[in-house]
Design an enzyme around this catalytic site. Structure first.
Site, PDB file in Angstrom:
ATOM      1  N   ASP A  47      37.135   1.492  43.522  1.00  0.00           N
ATOM      2  CA  ASP A  47      36.160   2.400  43.936  1.00  0.00           C
ATOM      3  C   ASP A  47      35.958   1.833  45.541  1.00  0.00           C
ATOM      4  O   ASP A  47      36.454   1.078  45.825  1.00  0.00           O
ATOM      5  CB  ASP A  47      34.838   2.472  43.251  1.00  0.00           C
ATOM      6  N   TRP A  98      37.654   8.888  47.566  1.00  0.00           N
ATOM      7  CA  TRP A  98      36.893  10.063  47.680  1.00  0.00           C
ATOM      8  C   TRP A  98      37.390  11.268  48.499  1.00  0.00           C
ATOM      9  O   TRP A  98      36.926  11.994  49.105  1.00  0.00           O
ATOM     10  CB  TRP A  98      35.678   9.979  48.024  1.00  0.00           C
ATOM     11  N   GLY A  99      38.582  11.035  49.005  1.00  0.00           N
ATOM     12  CA  GLY A  99      39.520  12.073  49.636  1.00  0.00           C
ATOM     13  C   GLY A  99      40.895  11.296  50.097  1.00  0.00           C
ATOM     14  O   GLY A  99      41.200  10.288  50.113  1.00  0.00           O
ATOM     15  N   ASP A 139      33.239  13.234  43.412  1.00  0.00           N
ATOM     16  CA  ASP A 139      33.196  13.268  41.735  1.00  0.00           C
ATOM     17  C   ASP A 139      32.951  14.698  41.246  1.00  0.00           C
ATOM     18  O   ASP A 139      32.090  15.306  41.812  1.00  0.00           O
ATOM     19  CB  ASP A 139      32.089  12.590  41.290  1.00  0.00           C
TER      20      ASP A 139
HETATM   21  C1  GLA Z   1      32.034   6.681  41.998  1.00  0.00           C
HETATM   22  C2  GLA Z   1      33.376   7.235  41.606  1.00  0.00           C
HETATM   23  C3  GLA Z   1      33.114   7.679  40.134  1.00  0.00           C
HETATM   24  C4  GLA Z   1      32.615   6.687  39.294  1.00  0.00           C
HETATM   25  C5  GLA Z   1      31.573   5.779  39.652  1.00  0.00           C
HETATM   26  C6  GLA Z   1      30.971   4.687  39.023  1.00  0.00           C
HETATM   27  O1  GLA Z   1      31.057   7.583  42.243  1.00  0.00           O
HETATM   28  O2  GLA Z   1      33.770   8.261  42.137  1.00  0.00           O
HETATM   29  O3  GLA Z   1      34.203   8.358  39.627  1.00  0.00           O
HETATM   30  O4  GLA Z   1      33.580   5.565  38.863  1.00  0.00           O
HETATM   31  O5  GLA Z   1      31.580   5.918  41.274  1.00  0.00           O
HETATM   32  O6  GLA Z   1      29.929   4.217  39.566  1.00  0.00           O
END
Ligand code: GLA
Length: 537
Positions: free
Chosen positions: A151, A184-185, A202
């Site tokens: 992450d 995230w992208g 998400d």
């Molecule tokens: C981020 C990720 C999610 C999840 C959370 C866990 O938001 O994008 O998919 O793994 O962290 O804290």
């Protein structure tokens, strides 16, 4: 140990600061990952009993045998580091330890996934891996981990470097571990760094945005993920996030929930886009509708097709859309007809739009698992509001061709056509001067025989094939037999001495794509007109 693992271990020994520039070719992730992840339903409320029960349900429901092999612990399994810096699982929630959990999963024919973060802390403020990448990778390998979701929270250092460091650490660990990038992208470096990479924020348990949707609803995730279709191939897949199918608003991750029709759309579009299929619901209490969606073998086969093509949007007719995914075999496509409105609509797919000419093709409905006969030219079907019809169409493959037709009535001069295309992760680049746009010009797109310039192939790839009088049209014929994952067509031209420019993306290059070149309506940016001149017809 794989060859790349060996090379990167040696590199690490010689100079720990050296970054191997090798691609991710680690042999893993040849089809999209399938499994279950704890986050959407449980968030931080996980422990070893919860995980074992979900694993048992994967077996008893038949999901494992349908392909769902990974059991991925998301955030919150970890609490601290010991005095030697080793990452430690929460002793109250995972008293048997991670190795025992890995053994439990492997004994049942499942695979083991864990989660960490490139920063100092995870998103839920547990210890991250920054500065501990090689040590953590060694811990994961010793527990039998098969996948790491990595992450993007609490991070200040260079993103690309940190993901590459973890890639190299996993490679050096001696165990085959899939790197699932969660940045995230889409990132241009991701296909060379991980086996899958998040293209979206998400995904909430919402079909479309409502006043409470904090992150991304399903329909927006589909639109976002479509933009990166050309990068998907065996070994790398875009990840529009985990499934919400079957949560009905009950998951700890929030969202109002969806109807069964909407969950079927969510699942079908993930399959059409060759997305990882990672269930995020409580598998111990699934209703019949959820089981039917998650376990449909014909939809799963679309996702897992060995060609590894990410299907893309072919036509956008307001509220209705036609999407197509090339499947292994001659003239085979998965087609999704998506109705984004709230009431039933008839949607038609024309065979010529999906590269199958104008003749006949056979149709199978993959939700009903029933043949729908042979149809000439195309097929129409009524689709419920927010629903998708998912078809398998088998017809006659037509040669791949890009046609640019002159539809602007003014004289177009100085036309230059440049193409870039992607074969096996490598970009090829060429351009031709067409000159005055009043002839038929055919160009052959062929990546053989070019020379390498740094990170891409350049040369005479776009060759003039023939020129004859007729309607003003530039045709780009594909003559390279290899699979072209995606292509970009750029045009520049002049009208009355003024310069215009535009480009369009195709992914993958398949079938006939007709463009209209029409400079009406562009905007002036100081030195040239820019706009949507090169329109898909
Ligand atoms: C981020 C990720 C999610 C999840 C959370 C866990 O938001 O994008 O998919 O793994 O962290 O804290």
């Amino acid at each position: 140990m794989t060859l790349t693992a060996l090379v990167s271990t040696l590199a690490a020994v010689v100079d720990a600061g050296t970054q191997p520039a090798a691609a991710i070719e680690n042999g893993l992730g040849r089809t999209p990952v399938m499994g279950w992840n704890s986050w959407n339903y449980y968030q931080c409320n996980i422990d070893e009993n919860v995980v074992k029960k979900q694993a048992d349900a994967l077996v008893s429901t038949g999901m494992r045998d349908a392909g769902y092999k990974f059991v991925n612990l998301d955030d919150c399994w970890q609490t601290s580091r010991d005095s030697s810096g080793n990452i430690v699982a929460d002793p109250e929630r995972f008293p048997s330890g991670m190795k025992a959990l890995g053994d439990y999963l492997h004994a049942r024919g499942l695979k083991f996934g864990v989660y960490s973060d490139r920063g100092t802390q995870t998103c839920a403020e547990r210890p991250g891996s920054q500065g501990y990448e090689y040590q953590d990778a060694r811990s994961y390998a010793s527990w039998g981990v098969d996948l790491l979701k990595y992450d993007n929270c609490h991070a200040t250092l260079d993103q690309k470097t940190q993901y590459e460091t973890m890639r190299d650490a996993l490679d050096a660990s001696g165990r085959d571990i899939i790197l699932s990038i969660c940045a995230w992208g889409f990132k241009s470096w991701a296909p060379k760094t991980g086996n899958m990479s998040r293209s979206t924020g998400d995904v909430m348990d919402d079909y479309t945005r409502n006043s409470q949707t904090e992150f991304t609803p399903v329909d927006e995730a589909i639109d976002k993920n479509n933009a990166f279709a050309m990068y998907a191939h065996p070994g790398f897949f875009n990840d529009p996030d985990m499934l919400q199918v079957g949560n009905y608003g009950n998951g700890d991750g929030g969202g109002l929930g969806m109807t069964d029709t909407e969950y079927q759309t969510h699942f079908s579009m993930w399959a059409l886009m060759a997305a990882p299929l990672i269930a995020g619901n409580d598998l111990t209490s699934m209703n019949a509708a959820t089981r039917k969606i998650l376990l449909n073998p014909e939809v799963i086969a679309v996702d897992q097709d060995p060609l590894g093509v990410q299907g893309r949007k072919i036509r956008d007719i307001g509220d209705t859309e036609v999407w197509s995914k090339k499947l292994q075999g001659n003239g085979v496509r998965a087609v999704a007809l998506w109705n984004r409105s709230t009431s039933a609509k008839s949607i038609r797919v024309d065979w010529r739009d999906i590269g199958l000419g104008t003749g006949s093709a056979t149709v199978r409905d993959l939700h009903d698992r029933a043949d729908r006969g042979t149809h000439t030219g195309g097929y129409s079907v009524s689709v419920p509001g927010h629903g998708v019809a998912l078809l398998r169409v088998t017809g006659a493959e037509t040669p791949d061709v890009v046609k640019i037709t002159k539809t602007d009535t003014r004289t177009i001069t100085d036309l230059q056509v440049r193409t870039e295309f992607l074969i096996n992760d490598e970009w090829h680049d060429d351009h031709e001067d067409v000159g005055t746009f009043n002839d038929s010009t055919a160009l052959n797109l062929n990546g053989n025989g070019a020379t390498r310039d740094g990170n891409k192939w350049v040369g005479n790839l776009l060759k003039t094939a023939s020129s004859s009088a007729g309607p003003a049209v530039v045709t780009i014929n594909r003559t390279d037999p290899r699979f072209i994952y995606g292509a970009r067509v750029h045009v520049t031209f002049k009208i009355n001495g003024e310069q215009y420019t535009d480009f369009e993306e195709l992914a993958p290059l398949s079938g006939t794509t007709n463009y209209q070149l029409n400079a009406n309506g562009g905007t002036w940016n100081g030195s040239q007109y820019k706009g949507n001149f090169l329109r898909i017809q």
